[in-house]
Scaffold this motif. Structure first.
Motif, short mmCIF file in Angstrom:
data_model
loop_
_atom_site.label_atom_id
_atom_site.label_comp_id
_atom_site.label_asym_id
_atom_site.label_seq_id
_atom_site.Cartn_x
_atom_site.Cartn_y
_atom_site.Cartn_z
N SER A 183 1.02 -1.68 -0.34
CA SER A 183 -0.13 0.03 0.04
C SER A 183 0.43 1.17 0.10
CB SER A 183 -0.80 0.19 1.46
OG SER A 183 -1.42 -1.36 0.85
N SER A 184 1.77 1.24 0.84
CA SER A 184 2.64 2.51 0.54
C SER A 184 3.45 2.70 -0.32
CB SER A 184 3.66 2.18 2.20
OG SER A 184 3.32 2.58 3.05
N VAL A 185 3.95 1.36 -1.20
CA VAL A 185 5.21 1.61 -2.25
C VAL A 185 3.26 2.70 -3.09
CG1 VAL A 185 6.17 0.70 -4.24
CG2 VAL A 185 6.36 0.31 -1.55
N PHE A 186 2.89 1.36 -3.75
CA PHE A 186 2.22 2.01 -4.37
C PHE A 186 1.28 3.81 -4.09
CE2 PHE A 186 0.03 -2.43 -5.36
CZ PHE A 186 1.17 -2.97 -5.72
N ARG A 187 1.01 3.95 -3.34
CA ARG A 187 0.76 5.46 -2.88
C ARG A 187 1.83 6.66 -2.94
NH1 ARG A 187 -2.30 3.61 1.50
NH2 ARG A 187 -0.31 3.60 3.19
N ALA A 188 2.74 6.20 -2.27
CA ALA A 188 4.36 7.12 -2.61
C ALA A 188 4.78 7.42 -4.11
CB ALA A 188 5.43 6.58 -1.84
N LEU A 189 4.84 5.63 -4.25
CA LEU A 189 5.54 6.41 -6.25
C LEU A 189 5.12 6.10 -7.15
CD1 LEU A 189 8.64 3.72 -5.11
CD2 LEU A 189 8.47 5.86 -4.74
N ALA A 190 3.76 5.81 -6.77
CA ALA A 190 2.64 6.25 -8.34
C ALA A 190 1.98 7.12 -7.79
CB ALA A 190 1.96 4.44 -8.34
N GLY A 191 0.67 7.11 -6.67
CA GLY A 191 0.16 7.47 -6.57
C GLY A 191 -1.44 7.13 -7.20
N SER A 192 -2.24 7.98 -7.10
CA SER A 192 -4.26 8.05 -7.26
C SER A 192 -3.76 8.20 -8.45
CB SER A 192 -4.92 9.00 -6.57
OG SER A 192 -6.34 9.09 -6.85
N GLY A 193 -4.16 7.53 -9.20
CA GLY A 193 -5.10 8.13 -11.19
C GLY A 193 -3.62 7.50 -11.41
N GLN A 194 -2.76 7.21 -11.36
CA GLN A 194 -1.91 7.01 -12.20
C GLN A 194 -1.57 5.39 -12.48
OE1 GLN A 194 0.60 9.69 -13.38
NE2 GLN A 194 -0.95 10.73 -12.00
N SER A 195 -1.30 4.92 -14.12
CA SER A 195 -1.25 3.32 -14.19
C SER A 195 0.56 2.48 -13.01
CB SER A 195 -0.38 2.94 -15.06
OG SER A 195 -1.30 3.54 -16.40
N LEU A 196 -0.24 1.40 -12.99
CA LEU A 196 1.23 0.43 -12.62
C LEU A 196 0.30 -0.95 -13.66
CD1 LEU A 196 2.27 -1.27 -10.14
CD2 LEU A 196 -0.14 -1.66 -9.33
N LEU A 197 1.67 -1.85 -13.73
CA LEU A 197 1.62 -2.67 -14.48
C LEU A 197 1.75 -3.77 -13.20
CD1 LEU A 197 4.19 -1.49 -17.52
CD2 LEU A 197 2.29 -1.48 -16.62
N GLY A 205 -4.43 -9.83 -3.10
CA GLY A 205 -3.90 -8.01 -1.63
C GLY A 205 -3.21 -6.78 -3.01
N ALA A 206 -2.52 -7.75 -3.50
CA ALA A 206 -1.51 -6.36 -4.29
C ALA A 206 -2.37 -5.76 -4.94
CB ALA A 206 -0.44 -6.74 -5.46
N ILE A 207 -3.82 -6.73 -5.58
CA ILE A 207 -4.80 -5.92 -6.35
C ILE A 207 -5.76 -4.84 -5.65
CG2 ILE A 207 -6.86 -6.68 -8.10
CD1 ILE A 207 -5.46 -9.64 -8.91
N LEU A 208 -5.73 -5.92 -4.69
CA LEU A 208 -7.10 -5.33 -3.71
C LEU A 208 -6.19 -3.82 -2.87
CD1 LEU A 208 -8.72 -4.94 -1.58
CD2 LEU A 208 -7.74 -6.04 0.18
N ALA A 209 -4.25 -3.26 -2.91
CA ALA A 209 -3.69 -2.82 -2.43
C ALA A 209 -3.66 -1.57 -3.51
CB ALA A 209 -2.23 -3.07 -2.15
N ALA A 210 -3.98 -2.23 -4.78
CA ALA A 210 -4.26 -0.93 -6.00
C ALA A 210 -4.63 -0.74 -6.59
CB ALA A 210 -3.04 -1.68 -7.05
N ALA A 211 -5.96 -0.92 -5.60
CA ALA A 211 -8.05 -0.22 -5.71
C ALA A 211 -7.47 1.01 -4.80
CB ALA A 211 -8.54 -1.44 -5.64
N GLN A 212 -7.33 0.65 -3.70
CA GLN A 212 -7.66 0.74 -2.43
C GLN A 212 -6.45 2.62 -2.10
OE1 GLN A 212 -10.14 -0.28 -0.97
NE2 GLN A 212 -9.40 0.76 0.70
N ALA A 213 -4.94 2.00 -3.42
CA ALA A 213 -4.60 3.06 -3.18
C ALA A 213 -4.83 4.13 -4.62
CB ALA A 213 -2.68 3.02 -3.97
N GLY A 214 -6.22 3.72 -5.45
CA GLY A 214 -6.61 4.60 -6.75
C GLY A 214 -5.23 4.28 -7.98
N VAL A 215 -4.25 3.41 -7.82
CA VAL A 215 -4.02 3.28 -9.33
C VAL A 215 -4.57 2.54 -10.56
CG1 VAL A 215 -1.57 3.95 -7.92
CG2 VAL A 215 -2.41 1.48 -8.43
N HIS A 216 -4.16 3.04 -11.58
CA HIS A 216 -5.00 2.41 -12.33
C HIS A 216 -4.10 0.90 -12.88
CE1 HIS A 216 -6.95 1.36 -16.08
NE2 HIS A 216 -6.05 0.96 -16.81
N VAL A 217 -4.21 -0.47 -13.03
CA VAL A 217 -3.90 -1.26 -12.74
C VAL A 217 -3.74 -2.06 -14.12
CG1 VAL A 217 -3.56 -3.77 -12.56
CG2 VAL A 217 -4.30 -1.97 -10.48
N VAL A 218 -2.54 -2.12 -14.64
CA VAL A 218 -2.83 -2.48 -15.64
C VAL A 218 -1.74 -3.84 -16.07
CG1 VAL A 218 -1.88 -2.30 -18.54
CG2 VAL A 218 -2.27 -0.61 -17.04
#
Length: 475
Positions: A183-197, A205-218
């Motif tokens: 959760s911290s890595v996705f928030r700190a290094l990507a941020g809401s609205g950004q893409s995450l491969l 759990g990673a899918i869930l953490a990404a959703a909660q961080a507001g990142v767009h999973v690709v």
């Protein structure tokens, strides 16, 4: 007085309370002792039980009274709909892997190893020592106990080849489990609205953490030997993403392990796009026929953010992990952790460090390798014999799970319900796909309880698949 006498007193007092008006005062304890010829201890035990049941209430210095009946009315939480608005991401149900089940079922669903696979003696002794030490009464540094930071850094240093600068203890941030680290890595290094491969399939759990961080999973498709470097490069180019989340060693759920050449290719792609690889080394301690070699050991320029968890291999009760990151990325992650939880329990950190530095830890890991090997092979052979329709494309070299593909057209939800009704819990593979599933899959854990029941569980699974197939052809 016997328990039967207690039951008689309780039954008679309930009848008295039912006939008395609210607020009526009960006879004194002394009167009840005399009336029922019971000991004061027995009477007090009955009164405590009736109070717990909400039938009476005690007023110190006054007496014991029949509790007034409070009429319950439905709670109205409608105002929260307007206050909360729409969620940032659609809520996802808790994974099947987190379900707690009774002992009379065959549990193939769990994401954790059975208790008999844990270093129980080491853990109990470590917790006892930690509770007696200074860690029980002091606040640890925000980044973690220095000794534990050094241990995590030294472990990765041991895999670092010549010519690559190994990490230092100051690159380490201790976490309350790797899930919070994601959760911290996705928030700190990507941020809401950004893409995450993200590898697909991937850890739920990673899918869930990404959703909660507001990142767009690709999703990036990944097979038994990891992702295709060209597909990864194309995804980076099309999305502008700066993060790629992956599990190079014994991936959950597939068990895939990247060969050295794939690790180098992925690193080259990540570097060429000025991006980060978020390496989740969740199964580092669960090698069977190979050992985990972190991709992070090949990188000293800060492109790999490395997560290493002890929760599953030491104990679910000791939620301790670490993230190793270099440069400004480390500072951003630490700032997020400070806002989230300030620091990790010093007692748990001390206990984790105690376990992994004991001579018995390496002895335990050697025995664990053999136990997982036997369990994996038993479940795989049971499936081949009793449920050949569940095809295992890749026999994992480590980890905790088998990933089986089912025939096209399988009604996965119905199969899951049928198996559960017959006493077998399976995890449907849909939970491990960031987008649409690439087929019908199930994940089966071979580290769960009662491996002697694996053949019976496979027989039930195979029977339910045959029954479903028969229903399909009969229609």
């Amino acid at each position: 007085m016997s328990n039967d006498s207690s039951s008689v007193i309780a039954e008679r007092l309930r009848a008295w309370i039912a006939a008395a008006p609210p607020g009526a005062r009960l006879p004194s304890t002394r009167s009840l002792v005399a009336e029922y010829r019971a000991s004061p201890v027995t009477v007090q035990k009955v009164l405590r039980a009736l109070s717990t049941q909400g039938l009476i209430e005690s007023r110190p210095g006054v007496g014991t009274f029949v509790r007034a009946v409070r009429t319950a009315r439905p709670a109205d939480y409608g105002w929260q709909t307007a206050a909360l608005r729409s969620p940032q991401a659609p809520p996802r149900p808790v994974s099947t892997a987190m379900r707690t089940t009774s002992n009379d079922v065959i549990a193939f669903h769990s994401g954790y190893p059975d208790r008999e696979l844990l270093p129980e003696r080491l853990v109990r002794a470590a917790l006892t020592r930690a509770a007696r030490g200074d860690a029980a009464l002091s606040r640890p540094p925000a980044a973690g106990l220095p000794e534990l930071q050094s241990w995590f850094a030294q472990e990765l240093r041991a895999s670092t080849p010549a010519g690559v600068t190994p990490p230092t203890p100051s690159d380490v941030i201790v976490l309350p489990g790797s899930q919070s680290g994601l959760s911290s890595v996705f928030r700190a290094l990507a941020g809401s609205g950004q893409s995450l491969l993200m590898e697909s399939p991937s850890y739920w759990g990673a899918i869930l953490a990404a959703a909660q961080a507001g990142v767009h999973v690709v999703p990036v498709p990944s097979g038994p030997e990891g992702p295709d470097a060209e597909e990864l490069a194309r995804a980076f180019g099309e999305t502008g993403a700066r993060l790629f989340y992956a599990q190079p060693n014994y991936a959950n759920p597939t068990g895939a392990q990247w060969p050295a050449r794939v690790a180098e290719q992925v690193l080259d792609v990540v570097r060429s796009h000025g991006a980060f690889l978020v390496e989740d080394d969740w199964a580092h301690d669960f090698g069977i026929t190979t050992s985990a070699v972190p991709v992070a050991a090949r990188d000293d320029s800060g492109h790999v953010v490395y997560l290493r968890s002890l929760t599953k291999s030491v104990s679910p009760g000791i939620r301790v992990a670490a993230v190793i990151a270099r440069g400004p990325a480390r500072d951003r992650i630490l700032a997020d952790r400070g806002a989230e939880s300030m620091y990790v329990s010093g007692v748990l950190q001390s206990a984790a460090l105690d376990v992994v530095t004991q001579p018995g830890w390496q002895t335990h890991l050697r025995g664990l390798r053999h136990q997982l090997h036997a369990r994996r092979d038993l479940l795989a052979s049971s499936l081949r014999e009793h449920a050949p329709q569940a095809h295992i494309e890749h026999l994992p070299r480590g980890g905790l799970n088998l990933w089986a593909r089912l025939p096209d057209g399988t009604d996965l939800e119905q199969l899951t319900r049928d198996c559960e009704a017959a006493g077998v819990i399976i995890a449907p593979g849909t939970e491990w796909f960031p987008a649409e599933p690439a087929g019908q899959f199930i994940r089966l854990n071979y580290a769960g309880p009662n491996p002697a029941a694996f053949p019976e569980g496979a027989r039930i699974l195979g029977g339910m698949m045959k029954r479903q197939s028969g229903r399909g052809t009969g229609g």
